[in-house]
Motif scaffolding. Structure first.
Motif, short mmCIF file in Angstrom:
data_model
loop_
_atom_site.label_atom_id
_atom_site.label_comp_id
_atom_site.label_asym_id
_atom_site.label_seq_id
_atom_site.Cartn_x
_atom_site.Cartn_y
_atom_site.Cartn_z
N GLY A 64 38.76 40.33 29.82
CA GLY A 64 38.06 41.27 30.68
C GLY A 64 36.62 40.89 30.95
N SER A 65 35.89 40.50 29.90
CA SER A 65 34.48 40.16 30.08
C SER A 65 34.32 38.92 30.95
N PHE A 66 35.25 37.99 30.83
CA PHE A 66 35.19 36.80 31.69
C PHE A 66 35.56 37.16 33.12
N ALA A 67 36.59 37.99 33.29
CA ALA A 67 37.03 38.37 34.63
C ALA A 67 35.93 39.10 35.39
N ILE A 68 35.20 39.99 34.71
CA ILE A 68 34.10 40.70 35.36
C ILE A 68 33.08 39.71 35.90
N GLN A 69 32.68 38.77 35.06
CA GLN A 69 31.65 37.81 35.47
C GLN A 69 32.14 36.89 36.58
N PHE A 70 33.35 36.39 36.45
CA PHE A 70 33.88 35.47 37.45
C PHE A 70 34.04 36.16 38.80
N ALA A 71 34.64 37.35 38.79
CA ALA A 71 34.87 38.05 40.05
C ALA A 71 33.55 38.43 40.70
N THR A 72 32.59 38.90 39.91
CA THR A 72 31.29 39.27 40.46
C THR A 72 30.61 38.06 41.10
N ALA A 73 30.70 36.91 40.43
CA ALA A 73 30.10 35.69 40.96
C ALA A 73 30.75 35.25 42.27
N ARG A 74 32.01 35.65 42.48
CA ARG A 74 32.73 35.30 43.71
C ARG A 74 32.60 36.36 44.79
N GLY A 75 31.74 37.36 44.59
CA GLY A 75 31.53 38.38 45.59
C GLY A 75 32.62 39.43 45.65
N ILE A 76 33.29 39.66 44.53
CA ILE A 76 34.37 40.64 44.43
C ILE A 76 33.84 41.88 43.72
N ARG A 77 34.14 43.05 44.24
CA ARG A 77 33.73 44.30 43.60
C ARG A 77 34.64 44.57 42.41
N VAL A 78 34.04 44.87 41.25
CA VAL A 78 34.81 45.01 40.02
C VAL A 78 34.69 46.42 39.46
N LEU A 79 35.84 47.04 39.20
CA LEU A 79 35.95 48.28 38.44
C LEU A 79 36.66 47.92 37.14
N THR A 80 36.31 48.59 36.05
CA THR A 80 36.93 48.25 34.79
C THR A 80 37.12 49.48 33.92
N THR A 81 37.92 49.34 32.87
CA THR A 81 38.12 50.41 31.89
C THR A 81 37.66 49.95 30.52
N GLY A 82 37.28 50.92 29.69
CA GLY A 82 36.87 50.65 28.32
C GLY A 82 37.00 51.91 27.49
N GLY A 83 36.88 51.75 26.15
CA GLY A 83 37.18 52.87 25.28
C GLY A 83 36.01 53.50 24.56
N THR A 84 34.80 52.93 24.68
CA THR A 84 33.63 53.51 24.02
C THR A 84 32.43 53.40 24.96
N PRO A 85 31.44 54.28 24.77
CA PRO A 85 30.23 54.18 25.61
C PRO A 85 29.57 52.81 25.53
#
Length: 325
Positions: free
Chosen positions: A153-174
């Protein structure tokens, strides 16, 4: 050489470090002296007896490593003894040395130290192959990635953001949600307190997302499909939420949605080699420019492999857990 040995199948207590024969590189392979090996969810499944290595692969756990080439097999062209590399493996990473097909050997990206480089091969290959090869994502698309604080997940967020892709994600703690935002996620959804379907639809004004990258499998199948936009693609890469669920074909037909399930480890060497070439070409420059940084939770000695597996099973970590021989 020293390597992790699994005494049957079960919990972390079955793991120990012992002596095994040092592998010899075959034709088209190199022998790599391991500097560090990365842990992956699939390692836990293999330990539990649910995910055996492909035929011919090492029985030793470990699907990625970094290290230094110490021997060349016949026909292993393009590499030299002493080269520092990072490798995608079918197995064998939890050891002092591992034999690797040359197509699955990659240079260490600029600006990354040799130990930290072990955090990159599996996540980079998984994310690039699924978002680019399978889902065909491009600039302007939108992505929902589950478990944004983990290794994938952490890699996907960075890679997609760097490619100009809008990223939404889920997580379990603040803390994990804030971590995802710091990595570039446009929105982070607390799956304990919020319904990710409602949140995604609200954030996209009812349109949905172009791609969902999912590690949960059965548990999220219907909900993942419901948040896909017209022509959206669900890519399933894990089964943490089970393997069997009902699929509503009508929900796919009505909006031309698709579901694909992929696995990296079972691909033939030629397929993994193609992915590694894509990673070196498309991903390593982003790492070198600091657009993507490897996220490492902790580095532990090989002798602490049981504790490392317990930490991964607890799910409290962010990023990767590494073992050093």
């Amino acid at each position: 050489m020293r390597a992790v040995i699994a005494d049957g199948a079960g919990g972390p207590e079955i793991l120990s470090v012992g002596e095994v024969p040092t592998p010899e590189p075959g034709a088209g392979e190199v022998l790599v002296r391991v500097a560090a090996a990365g842990l992956n969810r699939a390692d836990l499944l293999q330990r539990q007896g649910f995910y055996p290595p492909p035929p011919g692969a090492s029985e030793t756990i470990g699907m990625e490593c970094s290290g230094t080439i110490e021997e060349l097999g016949d026909g292993a062209e393009g590499w030299s003894v002493g080269d520092q590399v990072t490798c995608l493996l079918a197995g064998g990473g939890y050891a002092e040395s591992v034999a690797v097909p040359i197509g699955q050997v990659m240079p260490v990206p600029d600006g990354v130290d040799l130990v930290t480089a072990a955090a990159l091969p599996e996540v980079a290959a998984t994310v690039w192959s699924n978002l680019i090869m399978v889902a065909g994502m491009s600039e302007g698309d939108s992505l929902l990635v589950h478990g944004g604080a983990g290794g994938i997940g952490s890699f996907a967020i960075q890679f997609a953001t760097a490619r100009g892709i809008r990223v939404l994600t889920t997580g379990g703690t603040p803390a994990k949600l804030e971590f995802c935002r710091e990595l570039g996620a446009d929105a982070a959804i607390d799956y304990h307190e919020q319904d990710f379907v409602e949140e995604v639809k609200a954030l996209t004004e009812g349109r949905g997302v172009d791609v969902v990258l999912d590690n949960m499998g059965a548990k999220y199948l219907a909900r993942n499909i419901s948040v896909l936009a017209d022509g959206g693609r669900l890519v399933v890469i894990g089964m943490q939420g089970g393997a069997k669920a009902e699929l509503d074909i009508a929900s796919l037909l009505q909006k031309r949605r698709s579901v694909t399930a992929t696995a990296l480890r079972s691909r033939p060497v030629a397929g993994k080699s193609e992915i590694c070439r894509g990673v070196v070409e498309d991903v390593w420059p982003l790492v070198g420019r600091g657009r993507i940084r490897p996220i490492v939770e902790t580095v532990m000695p090989l002798d602490d492999v049981r504790a490392a597996h317990e930490l991964m099973e607890a799910g409290s970590h962010t990023g990767k857990i590494l073992l050093t021989p």
